[in-house]
Scaffold this motif. Structure first.
Motif, PDB file in Angstrom:
ATOM      1  N   PRO A 507      11.137  -9.348   6.762  1.00  0.00           N
ATOM      2  CA  PRO A 507      12.072  -8.237   6.553  1.00  0.00           C
ATOM      3  C   PRO A 507      11.776  -7.073   7.494  1.00  0.00           C
ATOM      4  O   PRO A 507      10.663  -6.917   7.992  1.00  0.00           O
ATOM      5  N   ASP A 508      12.788  -6.260   7.701  1.00  0.00           N
ATOM      6  CA  ASP A 508      12.603  -5.043   8.500  1.00  0.00           C
ATOM      7  C   ASP A 508      12.029  -3.912   7.658  1.00  0.00           C
ATOM      8  O   ASP A 508      11.330  -3.046   8.172  1.00  0.00           O
ATOM      9  N   ILE A 509      12.371  -3.901   6.357  1.00  0.00           N
ATOM     10  CA  ILE A 509      11.817  -2.925   5.425  1.00  0.00           C
ATOM     11  C   ILE A 509      11.212  -3.696   4.261  1.00  0.00           C
ATOM     12  O   ILE A 509      11.882  -4.525   3.630  1.00  0.00           O
ATOM     13  N   LEU A 510       9.956  -3.424   3.973  1.00  0.00           N
ATOM     14  CA  LEU A 510       9.244  -4.111   2.899  1.00  0.00           C
ATOM     15  C   LEU A 510       8.707  -3.054   1.933  1.00  0.00           C
ATOM     16  O   LEU A 510       7.920  -2.188   2.321  1.00  0.00           O
ATOM     17  N   CYS A 511       9.154  -3.116   0.688  1.00  0.00           N
ATOM     18  CA  CYS A 511       8.683  -2.193  -0.344  1.00  0.00           C
ATOM     19  C   CYS A 511       7.809  -2.961  -1.320  1.00  0.00           C
ATOM     20  O   CYS A 511       8.254  -3.951  -1.917  1.00  0.00           O
ATOM     21  N   LEU A 512       6.574  -2.513  -1.476  1.00  0.00           N
ATOM     22  CA  LEU A 512       5.633  -3.139  -2.402  1.00  0.00           C
ATOM     23  C   LEU A 512       5.501  -2.229  -3.614  1.00  0.00           C
ATOM     24  O   LEU A 512       4.822  -1.197  -3.560  1.00  0.00           O
ATOM     25  N   ASP A 513       6.184  -2.601  -4.706  1.00  0.00           N
ATOM     26  CA  ASP A 513       6.184  -1.786  -5.918  1.00  0.00           C
ATOM     27  C   ASP A 513       5.029  -2.218  -6.818  1.00  0.00           C
ATOM     28  O   ASP A 513       5.193  -3.042  -7.705  1.00  0.00           O
ATOM     29  N   ASP A 514       3.854  -1.643  -6.565  1.00  0.00           N
ATOM     30  CA  ASP A 514       2.626  -2.043  -7.271  1.00  0.00           C
ATOM     31  C   ASP A 514       2.390  -3.540  -7.131  1.00  0.00           C
ATOM     32  O   ASP A 514       1.809  -4.183  -8.020  1.00  0.00           O
ATOM     33  N   ALA A 515       2.854  -4.105  -6.022  1.00  0.00           N
ATOM     34  CA  ALA A 515       2.776  -5.554  -5.818  1.00  0.00           C
ATOM     35  C   ALA A 515       1.382  -6.007  -5.420  1.00  0.00           C
ATOM     36  O   ALA A 515       1.140  -7.211  -5.289  1.00  0.00           O
ATOM     37  N   THR A 516       0.461  -5.069  -5.211  1.00  0.00           N
ATOM     38  CA  THR A 516      -0.925  -5.429  -4.861  1.00  0.00           C
ATOM     39  C   THR A 516      -1.887  -4.998  -5.960  1.00  0.00           C
ATOM     40  O   THR A 516      -3.095  -4.939  -5.741  1.00  0.00           O
ATOM     41  N   SER A 517      -1.357  -4.702  -7.147  1.00  0.00           N
ATOM     42  CA  SER A 517      -2.202  -4.163  -8.220  1.00  0.00           C
ATOM     43  C   SER A 517      -3.264  -5.139  -8.686  1.00  0.00           C
ATOM     44  O   SER A 517      -4.311  -4.734  -9.199  1.00  0.00           O
ATOM     45  N   ALA A 518      -3.008  -6.450  -8.540  1.00  0.00           N
ATOM     46  CA  ALA A 518      -3.975  -7.452  -8.993  1.00  0.00           C
ATOM     47  C   ALA A 518      -4.849  -7.978  -7.852  1.00  0.00           C
ATOM     48  O   ALA A 518      -5.634  -8.904  -8.051  1.00  0.00           O
ATOM     49  N   LEU A 519      -4.709  -7.392  -6.653  1.00  0.00           N
ATOM     50  CA  LEU A 519      -5.495  -7.841  -5.497  1.00  0.00           C
ATOM     51  C   LEU A 519      -6.774  -7.022  -5.388  1.00  0.00           C
ATOM     52  O   LEU A 519      -6.806  -5.829  -5.732  1.00  0.00           O
ATOM     53  N   ILE A 547       4.359   1.632  -3.162  1.00  0.00           N
ATOM     54  CA  ILE A 547       4.409   2.365  -4.427  1.00  0.00           C
ATOM     55  C   ILE A 547       3.175   1.977  -5.216  1.00  0.00           C
ATOM     56  O   ILE A 547       3.034   0.828  -5.641  1.00  0.00           O
ATOM     57  N   SER A 548       2.265   2.913  -5.371  1.00  0.00           N
ATOM     58  CA  SER A 548       0.988   2.578  -5.978  1.00  0.00           C
ATOM     59  C   SER A 548       0.290   3.838  -6.458  1.00  0.00           C
ATOM     60  O   SER A 548       0.593   4.955  -6.023  1.00  0.00           O
ATOM     61  N   SER A 549      -0.633   3.648  -7.380  1.00  0.00           N
ATOM     62  CA  SER A 549      -1.503   4.735  -7.832  1.00  0.00           C
ATOM     63  C   SER A 549      -2.965   4.425  -7.525  1.00  0.00           C
ATOM     64  O   SER A 549      -3.856   5.156  -7.948  1.00  0.00           O
ATOM     65  N   ARG A 550      -3.175   3.339  -6.789  1.00  0.00           N
ATOM     66  CA  ARG A 550      -4.546   2.947  -6.419  1.00  0.00           C
ATOM     67  C   ARG A 550      -4.971   3.694  -5.166  1.00  0.00           C
ATOM     68  O   ARG A 550      -4.268   3.689  -4.152  1.00  0.00           O
ATOM     69  N   LEU A 551      -6.097   4.319  -5.247  1.00  0.00           N
ATOM     70  CA  LEU A 551      -6.603   5.106  -4.127  1.00  0.00           C
ATOM     71  C   LEU A 551      -6.813   4.238  -2.902  1.00  0.00           C
ATOM     72  O   LEU A 551      -6.490   4.643  -1.770  1.00  0.00           O
ATOM     73  N   SER A 552      -7.316   3.012  -3.104  1.00  0.00           N
ATOM     74  CA  SER A 552      -7.580   2.123  -1.970  1.00  0.00           C
ATOM     75  C   SER A 552      -6.292   1.765  -1.238  1.00  0.00           C
ATOM     76  O   SER A 552      -6.283   1.571  -0.026  1.00  0.00           O
ATOM     77  N   THR A 553      -5.168   1.670  -1.964  1.00  0.00           N
ATOM     78  CA  THR A 553      -3.873   1.376  -1.344  1.00  0.00           C
ATOM     79  C   THR A 553      -3.344   2.583  -0.591  1.00  0.00           C
ATOM     80  O   THR A 553      -2.890   2.475   0.557  1.00  0.00           O
ATOM     81  N   ILE A 554      -3.428   3.742  -1.224  1.00  0.00           N
ATOM     82  CA  ILE A 554      -2.875   4.963  -0.630  1.00  0.00           C
ATOM     83  C   ILE A 554      -3.596   5.327   0.656  1.00  0.00           C
ATOM     84  O   ILE A 554      -2.977   5.809   1.624  1.00  0.00           O
ATOM     85  N   GLU A 555      -4.884   5.084   0.710  1.00  0.00           N
ATOM     86  CA  GLU A 555      -5.663   5.437   1.904  1.00  0.00           C
ATOM     87  C   GLU A 555      -5.260   4.601   3.117  1.00  0.00           C
ATOM     88  O   GLU A 555      -5.554   4.975   4.251  1.00  0.00           O
ATOM     89  N   LEU A 556      -4.587   3.474   2.877  1.00  0.00           N
ATOM     90  CA  LEU A 556      -4.151   2.623   3.982  1.00  0.00           C
ATOM     91  C   LEU A 556      -2.828   3.091   4.593  1.00  0.00           C
ATOM     92  O   LEU A 556      -2.411   2.568   5.629  1.00  0.00           O
ATOM     93  N   ALA A 557      -2.169   4.048   3.958  1.00  0.00           N
ATOM     94  CA  ALA A 557      -0.848   4.495   4.410  1.00  0.00           C
ATOM     95  C   ALA A 557      -0.979   5.542   5.514  1.00  0.00           C
ATOM     96  O   ALA A 557      -1.953   6.285   5.586  1.00  0.00           O
ATOM     97  N   ASP A 558       0.051   5.611   6.377  1.00  0.00           N
ATOM     98  CA  ASP A 558       0.100   6.657   7.403  1.00  0.00           C
ATOM     99  C   ASP A 558       0.447   8.006   6.788  1.00  0.00           C
ATOM    100  O   ASP A 558      -0.007   9.059   7.264  1.00  0.00           O
ATOM    101  N   ARG A 559       1.250   7.972   5.729  1.00  0.00           N
ATOM    102  CA  ARG A 559       1.733   9.198   5.123  1.00  0.00           C
ATOM    103  C   ARG A 559       1.956   8.953   3.641  1.00  0.00           C
ATOM    104  O   ARG A 559       2.228   7.823   3.217  1.00  0.00           O
TER     105      ARG A 559
END
Length: 593
Positions: A507-519, A547-559
């Motif tokens: 896809p050109d746009i990929l939205c992960l809605d807490d889709a990595t919460s169990a990783l 879309i996440s509340s996990r600190l480890s996920t958020i730190e990987l984002a550009d913004r």
């Protein structure tokens, strides 16, 4: 106007198969006329027997039975011919009714798939199941009986009463009036039957909803040892449904005898008045017997109508519920433009979305912009509308106010409402937290995103989603059946397979809605690094919304975007938001540095 008659609307689907409908009607007309002819012939045959013409003794003492054999042959031929035609007409009516039901069910499925998510949120799974099973089955029963009770029965009544009137006008008038009175009694009872069936349908909805929750939530039920309580609750629902069904059946059964008695009075009238006509030589004995046979036919037909009236009342209620679903307006309409070529970004401008049940807006004047290739995290409190925002991207739901666009600042933005849904959803994917897998093989589940994908493509997608190790644990590799909703896999494995399926679509746009919460953190970091590397490996720029509340996920984002009170209140890097925004620190549970 036709909308007020849901059962008639269902029957009008027969217009889509006019020749078969016409042929079936002609066969039933022939069968009905054949019954009247059969009874008329029986009367004439009895007259010949009574007058001694059927069997005559000749002068030499032998018996002439040629007329008797002629009557026997004619009556047998008519009976056999009518029986064969009735069999053919019955088979054709079943085939035609099933074809109509198939078309109706296809429309139901198409409507269910096409309705916006807000409709599914408002109406439970049990209600959907009821409409496609019980309601459709009741409608099928009515369609099968339609031919006999609404086509054949009026014709038989008309033909037989006409035969009585031909013998003597008054002889036919009274049975006709009595039959009309019996039918009127039935009609006056249908409203009550309709109300009762609605109550039965509502009770059946609750049974289906409770059953689906009991099966879908079996892990929670077992975890909290709720089995006994759930069984008791389900038993109460079934008991209530059974009681409602009993009341409806008792009412219907108690109302059938009265119209039967009314029509049975035809026997009395025909016997008394017919006997007078026979005495006066105005009616033959065979014709009297034929008249009594006709009265018996009317009694049986009215009995059949009485029993089928409940079927039609049930079907009317079921058809009403089905057409309520089919008449529900689709808020999301297909556009007529293709999405723009090249990398895609995302823009929301003044978007407001109201709760499906009414009340406050979940999103209020929400505006944001993500350029192609950015990896942006969206953070907000529980219930702030993050998942609702995600569902706007592939137009699973629709904004009541404002616009959602894709494109870029350099090449312009395009409103999603102008784009073709199928093309949009191939290029914009949302992976939810609830990992849904079909009860099929791993390969089949992955190929939902790319039906023509090769085995090498599937392995590439699994590698990109950090899910290669899953293959090693599956006995048949890609051909392993995953079971109902992937029950044989852990939560983290299901999430990675869902991610691999989304990546396979590129896809050109990929939205992960807490889709990595169990990783775990390592798998999550590997996944996002692999997505970033698509530009080098496939010359593909993918925009990612996390879309996440996990600190480890958020730190990987550009913004990072902060969603509060239905709109974006702050934006910036994780470090900058941590420094200046108290609410952001509270959400993530981090200390000010």
């Amino acid at each position: 106007m036709i909308k007020h008659y849901p059962l008639l609307r269902s029957l009008l689907i027969y217009r889509e198969m006019p020749w078969r409908f016409l042929l079936t009607n002609l066969l039933f007309i022939t069968v009905s006329m054949g019954l009247a002819a059969q009874q008329w012939l029986v009367g004439h045959a009895l007259d010949d027997v009574n007058n001694g013409r059927a069997v005559m003794r000749l002068d030499d003492g032998s018996l002439d039975v040629s007329l008797a054999w002629r009557w026997f042959t004619v009556l047998l031929a008519v009976a056999v011919g009518r029986g064969l035609l009735q069999y053919v007409a019955g088979v054709l009516s079943l085939i035609l009714s099933q074809e109509l039901l198939t078309r109706l069910r296809a429309r139901i499925l198409d409507q269910v798939q096409g309705l916006q998510l807000s409709y599914h949120w408002q109406h439970g799974m049990g209600e959907m199941i009821t409409r496609t099973t019980r309601d459709a089955d009741k409608l099928r029963d009515a369609l099968i009986n339609f031919w006999r009770q609404l086509v054949e029965t009026p014709l038989i009544v008309l033909a037989t009463v006409s035969l009585l009137a031909w013998y003597n006008p008054l002889l036919g008038l009274v049975p006709l009036l009595l039959t009309g009175l019996a039918l009127w009694i039935f009609v006056t009872q249908t409203e009550r039957l309709l109300v009762l069936d609605r109550e039965v349908g509502a009770a059946y909805d609750r049974v289906n909803q409770d059953l689906s929750e009991g099966i879908g939530g079996v892990r929670v039920i077992k975890s909290f040892s709720l089995e006994a309580g759930r069984i008791e609750r389900f038993s109460q629902q079934v008991g209530f449904f059974a009681e409602q069904a009993r009341v409806a059946l008792a009412y219907a059964s108690s109302r059938i005898p009265l119209p039967q008695v009314v029509v049975a009075l035809s026997h009395v009238w025909i016997f008394l008045y017919g006997a007078l006509l026979v005495r006066d030589g105005k009616l033959g004995l065979g014709e009297l017997v034929t008249s009594l046979l006709i009265a018996t036919t009317l009694v049986f037909r009215v009995e059949g109508i009485g029993r089928v009236m409940q079927v039609f009342a049930d079907a009317r209620s079921s058809a009403e519920r089905i057409w309520q679903l089919l008449d529900t307006s689709r808020e999301i309409r297909d556009g007529d433009q293709e999405p723009p070529a090249g990398p895609l970004g995302l823009q929301l401008e003044g978007v407001s979305v109201t709760s499906p049940t009414g009340g406050r807006s979940l999103l209020q004047g929400c505006s944001m912009q993500i350029e192609p290739g950015e990896v942006v995290a969206l953070v907000g409190a529980t219930g702030s509308g993050k998942s609702l925002l995600a569902s706007l991207l592939p137009r699973l739901t629709q904004a009541q106010v404002g616009s959602v666009r894709i494109g870029s600042s350099a090449r312009g933005w395009h409103d999603l409402r102008d784009l073709r849904l199928a093309s949009l959803r191939k290029r914009v994917h949302v992976v939810p937290q609830e990992s849904f897998l079909f009860s099929d093989t791993l390969a089949a589940n992955l190929r939902l995103a790319a039906p023509e994908a090769s085995t090498a493509d599937l392995l590439w997608a699994l590698r990109m989603a950090a899910a290669e190790d899953i293959l090693e644990r599956l006995p048949q590799g890609l051909d392993t059946a995953l079971g109902d909703r992937g029950v044989t896999l852990s939560g983290g494995q299901r999430q990675r397979i869902n991610l691999a399926r989304a990546l396979l679509a590129q896809p050109d746009i990929l939205c992960l809605d807490d889709a990595t919460s169990a990783l775990d953190s390592i798998s999550e970091r590997t996944l996002l690094n692999n997505i970033r590397s698509l530009r080098q490996t496939l010359n593909k720029t993918t925009t990612v919304l996390l879309i996440s509340s996990r600190l480890s996920t958020i730190e990987l984002a550009d913004r990072v975007l902060l969603l509060e009170d239905g709109h974006i209140v702050d934006s910036g890097s994780h470090a900058s938001l941590t420094r200046r925004n108290v609410h952001y620190r509270d959400l993530l549970g981090v200390e000010h540095v």
